[in-house]
Design a protein around this motif. Structure first.
Motif, short mmCIF file in Angstrom:
data_model
loop_
_atom_site.label_atom_id
_atom_site.label_comp_id
_atom_site.label_asym_id
_atom_site.label_seq_id
_atom_site.Cartn_x
_atom_site.Cartn_y
_atom_site.Cartn_z
N GLY A 27 0.80 -1.22 0.00
CA GLY A 27 0.00 0.00 0.00
C GLY A 27 0.83 1.26 0.00
N LYS A 28 2.15 1.12 0.26
CA LYS A 28 3.03 2.29 0.28
C LYS A 28 3.50 2.56 -1.14
N VAL A 29 3.18 3.74 -1.66
CA VAL A 29 3.45 4.03 -3.06
C VAL A 29 4.31 5.28 -3.19
N SER A 30 5.44 5.16 -3.88
CA SER A 30 6.27 6.34 -4.13
C SER A 30 6.09 6.76 -5.58
N GLU A 31 5.98 8.05 -5.79
CA GLU A 31 5.83 8.52 -7.18
C GLU A 31 6.34 9.95 -7.31
N LYS A 32 6.43 10.39 -8.54
CA LYS A 32 6.89 11.76 -8.83
C LYS A 32 5.69 12.63 -9.18
N VAL A 33 5.61 13.79 -8.56
CA VAL A 33 4.60 14.77 -8.95
C VAL A 33 5.40 15.95 -9.48
N GLY A 34 5.43 16.11 -10.79
CA GLY A 34 6.33 17.09 -11.40
C GLY A 34 7.75 16.70 -11.02
N PRO A 35 8.54 17.63 -10.51
CA PRO A 35 9.92 17.32 -10.18
C PRO A 35 10.09 16.70 -8.78
N VAL A 36 9.04 16.65 -7.98
CA VAL A 36 9.18 16.22 -6.59
C VAL A 36 8.71 14.78 -6.35
N ILE B 193 7.02 12.02 -3.91
CA ILE B 193 6.14 11.91 -2.75
C ILE B 193 5.90 10.44 -2.44
N THR B 194 5.48 10.17 -1.19
CA THR B 194 5.11 8.81 -0.81
C THR B 194 3.72 8.84 -0.22
N ARG B 195 2.89 7.90 -0.66
CA ARG B 195 1.54 7.80 -0.12
C ARG B 195 1.39 6.46 0.62
N GLY B 196 0.39 6.37 1.47
CA GLY B 196 0.08 5.11 2.14
C GLY B 196 1.09 4.65 3.18
#
Lengths: 205, 321
Positions: free
Chosen positions: B13-22, B24-27
């Motif tokens: 459930g822990k998801v890392s992704e890029k939002v534009g240049p940054v 983020i980690t969710r969950g």
């Protein structure tokens, strides 16, 4: 000299803010007390107030019921420093609307000259952690914990931007008001709380 | 303070992704447990319609729980109780700004996935619905959305936390308007917490691992809980709460907040009662304020309630493994 800091304890993550503020006082070597406050009398005696994370609609209504809202407003207008976190930011604002539901009819303190968008980043599944900075108040790097977080859309000329995330304003300062849309109290970094403590001028005793 | 640590590195459930240049980690555990921390000292209300959800929000509820039927109606109707209509959940999410929760059946992985896709803020894997799997609860670490689970004892609570629950509530006996079981459960959890804390304080590690084996959970989780002297996640009271005094009493026993099921919308004075329960929960230390809250309701309009001794179906006995 000792400062008296209160955390508005109607609802939300009160204990976390008490711990963070005590740690901040300790590292700065400042004497002071930090306690949960609910009643107008308790609030009247404070040198500084933290409005914690939680549900702004609930806190607004309950503080209206017991008269705390009025006292908080008078104290802030008289110069008491206040630190609003997430729901606290919304309560301090002049204007709040929800991303989906739109205009809200909720009690606000109407002091911080900003328009807040509630749930700006989406629902809980979209809540996120990210590195952010607040260079203007001497914090080059800290962890931002954004939980159903609001963002600041519009602001008056007296409002200073303290931090941005991805072009959205997430922390501001206006005179003795500090407000953030994320949760520093859920991290081990107390630099935001330290900055707030430094904004409080202790009463001469 | 409750630490937000407790994490599983392999959690899907822990998801890392890029939002534009940054990045983020969710969950993360901090986000899932932290969400529950924001509900503390608040009241979560069961609702079945948009109108009820709006009443709950206006009364100061911190969240609403969407069901197809209120627990007392589930009890009356019999048959299989399933997750609520997605369309009703969506309508409610569009109508209120507070978080929206929904229930899935115990062990029903796909009802949970559907609720996660529907974007509810928290999923309650609940004994109020008919269990889909008597032996296995959902592995909640697989979800980005946080879960709340019911428990009657410390062992049940820790088993659910080990499966990834971000929040615990007592089971009580749902849909009865009878608070007795919720009181019994919270007192039992408190007694057991005192016991393991005293074992921890005495330094008797052998007795602590004996407790872990009895509870059927890891030594690490028992040790962490014993050291804290409380559950490592937010713990609410639920099941049978019908009046402001019920809510205040449970807060005084150390609960972090309150779930009200049938108690509000099965009463004839729902609007006033919703507000009164919130008032009593917020100001529970002040008996005079609780009296004022109690005065807002009319006992003749409370739901009649059921004696737990006479029940054919005990929902609390579901999903205890």
């Amino acid at each position: 000299m000792s400062v008296s800091i209160g955390v508005l304890g109607l609802q939300g993550d009160v204990a976390e803010n008490i711990v963070a503020t005590r740690t901040a006082l300790g590292t700065l070597g400042i004497k002071g007390t930090v306690k949960q406050v609910k009643t107008p009398d308790e609030i009247s005696a404070l040198d500084g107030l933290i409005i914690p994370g939680g549900e702004s609609t609930m806190m607004g209504q309950m503080s209206l019921v017991n008269g705390a809202l009025k006292v908080i407003k008078e104290k802030i207008q008289a110069g008491m420093p206040v630190f609003g976190i997430c729901a606290g930011l919304i309560l301090l604002s002049k204007n709040a609307k929800d991303r989906v539901v739109g205009k809200m009819d909720q009690p606000l303190l109407n002091l911080l000259d900003v328009r807040v968008e509630r749930n700006a980043f989406g629902r809980q599944k979209d809540s996120f952690e990210a590195e952010i900075s607040a260079d203007s108040i001497g914090i080059p790097k800290t962890k931002g914990v954004f939980i159903r977080a609001p963002s600041i859309e519009d602001m008056g000329k007296d409002v200073q931007i303290v931090s941005k995330f991805n072009e959205k304003v997430v922390a501001v300062k206006q005179g003795t008001i500090l407000a953030v849309s994320f949760h520093p109290e859920l991290t081990h970094d107390v630099s935001m709380h330290k900055h707030f403590v430094s904004m409080i001028t202790p009463k001469k005793k | 303070m409750i630490p937000l640590s407790g994490n599983l590195d392999s959690a899907k459930g822990k998801v890392s992704e890029k939002v534009g240049p940054v990045s983020i980690t969710r969950g993360t555990s901090t986000l899932k447990r932290g969400f529950a921390h924001m509900l503390k000292n608040g009241v979560v209300m069961d609702v079945t319609t948009v109108e009820q959800a709006v009443i709950a929000e206006e009364a100061g509820a911190v969240s609403v729980m969407v069901l197809d039927k209120l627990p007392s109606d589930v009890r009356k109707a019999g048959g299989v109780a399933r997750t609520a209509s997605i369309r009703v959940i969506e309508e409610i999410m569009d109508a209120v700004t507070i978080p929206v929760m929904a229930k899935c059946r115990i062990g029903h992985v796909y009802e949970a996935k559907v609720l996660e896709e529907a974007n509810v803020d928290m999923i309650d894997e609940s004994e109020v619905l008919t269990p889909a799997d008597e032996l296995r609860h959902i592995w909640k670490w697989d979800y980005t959305t946080p879960f709340v689970n019911g428990a009657r004892s410390l062992a049940e609570a820790l088993r659910r936390i080990e499966e990834g629950a971000a929040m615990i509530r007592t089971k009580g006996e749902p849909g009865t308007g009878n608070v007795a079981e919720a009181i019994t459960h919270i007192k039992k959890v408190n007694d057991e917490l005192r016991l393991i804390k005293s074992i921890y304080d005495s330094g008797d590690n052998q007795d602590l691992i004996r407790m872990a084996r009895e509870f059927k959970v890891s030594y690490e989780l028992v040790e962490q809980t014993a050291k804290l002297g409380r559950l490592p996640v937010v713990n609410f009271a639920a099941g049978g709460i019908a009046t402001p005094a019920d809510a205040a009493y449970l807060m005084s026993l150390g609960c972090d907040g309150i779930f009200v099921g049938s108690g509000i919308f099965k009463a004839e004075d729902a609007k006033e009662r919703a507000r009164a329960v919130v008032l009593a929960t917020t100001f529970w230390e002040d008996a005079d304020k609780v009296k004022e809250a109690q005065r807002m309701i009319d006992e003749r309009q409370s739901m009649l309630g059921l004696d737990v001794k006479n029940l054919e179906l005990k929902m609390q006995e579901r999903g205890t493994a």
